[in-house]
Design an enzyme around this catalytic site. Structure first.
Site, PDB file in Angstrom:
ATOM      1  N   HIS A 152       0.847  -1.300   0.064  1.00  0.00           N
ATOM      2  CA  HIS A 152      -0.017  -0.011  -0.085  1.00  0.00           C
ATOM      3  C   HIS A 152       0.803   1.313  -0.094  1.00  0.00           C
ATOM      4  O   HIS A 152       1.835   1.375   0.664  1.00  0.00           O
ATOM      5  CB  HIS A 152      -0.797  -0.025   1.299  1.00  0.00           C
ATOM      6  CG  HIS A 152      -0.344   0.089   2.589  1.00  0.00           C
ATOM      7  ND1 HIS A 152       0.323   1.045   3.194  1.00  0.00           N
ATOM      8  CD2 HIS A 152      -0.079  -1.172   3.417  1.00  0.00           C
ATOM      9  CE1 HIS A 152       0.526   0.882   4.269  1.00  0.00           C
ATOM     10  NE2 HIS A 152       0.609  -0.737   4.343  1.00  0.00           N
ATOM     11  N   ASP A 153       0.359   2.199  -0.977  1.00  0.00           N
ATOM     12  CA  ASP A 153       1.051   3.434  -0.512  1.00  0.00           C
ATOM     13  C   ASP A 153       2.351   3.610  -1.400  1.00  0.00           C
ATOM     14  O   ASP A 153       2.841   4.728  -1.473  1.00  0.00           O
ATOM     15  CB  ASP A 153       0.914   4.405   0.513  1.00  0.00           C
ATOM     16  CG  ASP A 153      -0.324   4.311   1.342  1.00  0.00           C
ATOM     17  OD1 ASP A 153      -1.318   4.842   0.668  1.00  0.00           O
ATOM     18  OD2 ASP A 153      -0.660   3.536   2.098  1.00  0.00           O
ATOM     19  N   GLY A 180       5.038  -1.156   2.777  1.00  0.00           N
ATOM     20  CA  GLY A 180       4.231   0.160   2.381  1.00  0.00           C
ATOM     21  C   GLY A 180       5.016   1.495   2.451  1.00  0.00           C
ATOM     22  O   GLY A 180       6.139   1.645   3.053  1.00  0.00           O
TER      23      GLY A 180
END
Length: 262
Positions: free
Chosen positions: A121-122, A139
């Protein structure tokens, strides 16, 4: 759409250009958008608020757009955005963003992403990168343009890898890697400048000399980081042909938050 296999599932709401092809038993979720010329291989799952650009090839068994492996995630409509002309191989796992990290995982253009790569994520992946088999990005990782990461590497959360850097096989990357450098190992160590990569991208001898000088200022003269940064900034006047390269290094060092690889 004649390019969609009869066993594939494209859920209502998905937006696929008529030229998109979808292989057998693939599943396309209701919030997915796929632009012209992209191929989705058999048994792929593309879900979440995922936008995929033009002329990508996503090979069989890829998982694209699943929710983040983040215990704080609570179903928010975060995104995964993939650019154009990427090669994305078997068994990759790409997650959408999270509310605490900007809510978007982004992959740029012309990347070569090999089997079993995980992009959490991200993460922000630039253009023209190579991520070899089983590379794992935790992440919030940032990967600059033209970066090469060798197979079986792990990159710690929030780490930044600067443009044109190369990370060797089976490395553990827990600190930021400045642009242009060649690093590997566990613990990670800097081994010089990625000269071969720079030459392949058309860097002149003068630009490469300036990059080598920046490496020397950072690692070979016993300077503090603050002192090295000041000396690097002065290179822009001494080597005007490398002004953009100096700006790239200076900008990266100003944003380095985890300390730089040594």
């Amino acid at each position: 759409m004649t390019g969609i296999h009869r066993t594939a599932i494209v859920e209502p709401g998905a937006e696929l250009d008529p030229s998109v092809t979808v292989g057998a038993y693939a599943v396309i979720g209701p919030h997915v958008k796929i632009a012209a010329g992209t191929t989705i291989g058999p048994h792929c799952v593309v879900e979440g608020h995922t936008t995929i650009g033009r002329d990508n090839r996503i090979f069989q068994f890829a998982s694209v757009g699943a929710i983040p492996q983040d215990k704080k995630y609570n179903g928010e409509p975060c995104e995964l955005v993939i650019g154009d002309r990427n090669s994305i191989r078997e068994f990759v796992t790409f997650n959408i963003g999270s509310p605490g990290g900007g809510a978007i995982t982004r992959i740029g253009d012309d990347n070569w992403i090999m089997a079993y790569v995980h992009i959490a994520h991200d993460c922000q992946v630039g253009n023209n990168t190579v991520l070899a088999n089983s590379t794992t990005l935790a992440g919030h990782v940032e990967i600059g343009d033209h970066v090469t990461v060798g197979g079986l590497c792990g990159v710690h959360q929030f780490v930044k890898v600067g443009a044109h850097a190369m990370v060797g096989f089976a490395s553990a990357v827990s600190q930021d890697v400045p642009p242009f450098l060649l690093v590997d190992g566990n613990p990670l160590a800097v081994h010089g400048v990625n000269v071969t990569g720079l030459r392949r991208r058309g860097f002149s001898n003068e630009r490469i000399a300036a990059v080598k000088q920046m490496h020397k200022l950072l690692y070979r003269e016993g300077r503090t980081l603050a002192d090295a940064r000041t000396a690097i900034d002065e290179l822009a006047q001494q080597s005007p042909e490398a002004r953009e390269d100096v700006a790239l290094m200076s900008g990266f060092l100003a944003k380095a938050e985890r300390g730089i690889a040594r």
